[in-house]
Write a protein that holds these residues in place. Sequence first.
Motif, mmCIF file in Angstrom:
data_model
loop_
_atom_site.group_PDB
_atom_site.id
_atom_site.type_symbol
_atom_site.label_atom_id
_atom_site.label_comp_id
_atom_site.label_asym_id
_atom_site.label_seq_id
_atom_site.Cartn_x
_atom_site.Cartn_y
_atom_site.Cartn_z
ATOM 1 N N ASP A 40 0.844 -1.186 0.000
ATOM 2 C CA ASP A 40 0.000 0.000 0.000
ATOM 3 C C ASP A 40 0.887 1.246 0.000
ATOM 4 O OD1 ASP A 40 -2.122 1.796 0.235
ATOM 5 O OD2 ASP A 40 -2.335 1.493 2.399
ATOM 6 N N GLY A 114 -3.550 4.960 -3.610
ATOM 7 C CA GLY A 114 -4.067 4.884 -2.247
ATOM 8 C C GLY A 114 -5.549 5.207 -2.212
ATOM 9 N N HIS A 176 0.433 7.627 4.416
ATOM 10 C CA HIS A 176 1.569 7.248 3.584
ATOM 11 C C HIS A 176 2.631 8.337 3.644
ATOM 12 C CE1 HIS A 176 -2.059 5.451 1.684
ATOM 13 N NE2 HIS A 176 -1.285 4.379 1.687
#
Length: 190
Positions: A40, A114, A176
């Motif tokens: 991810d 994402g 992230h």
Amino acid sequence: MASAFGFWFCNAATPMNPSLHQDAELAYGAGQLNPIKALDPGLVYDASEKDYVQMLCDEGYNASTIRLITGDNSSCSGDSTRSASDLNYASMALYAKPNEQVRGKFSRTVTNVGDANSTYEAVIKTDPNIKVSLTPKVLSFKRRYEKQQFIVKVSGGPLVLNSLASATVTWSDGKHSVRSPISIFTDFTV
């Protein structure tokens, strides 16, 4: 060339400690791979086989040498005003002539893999000898697989012969952290 070269997962590496080696990213790369985060990454830098062939052309490789590398009939499309630094890759490198002002520009495109509605803000860390600016500093995505472009400008110096300055641009959406290393170097072998 294998399709595995298609993405650069810059969220999938834990940055190394630059104080451990004077050559920073040029010595140890973007960091230590974290396979869990690679599932991810948030953002990726797309680059196709055609992009890598174009990079070889930009570096002056001829058709026969390119075909040895690719194993197919790839060739250059003609004269190019591009350079290898135009490859859509997370890391950026710039050769600077010793004792002259540093000036460089990189154009990059990231793809959101994402969350559909996500906003990434940039944090820039840089060596005191150089300045890094970014346009835009915020990327807002409305959907998955949406692409957005940004421009990185590097200036400063001058740097002495056989020196290195480095910086990073890190995009974060709170979940992230997508890091792009920048290296500016002088060397008399280039």
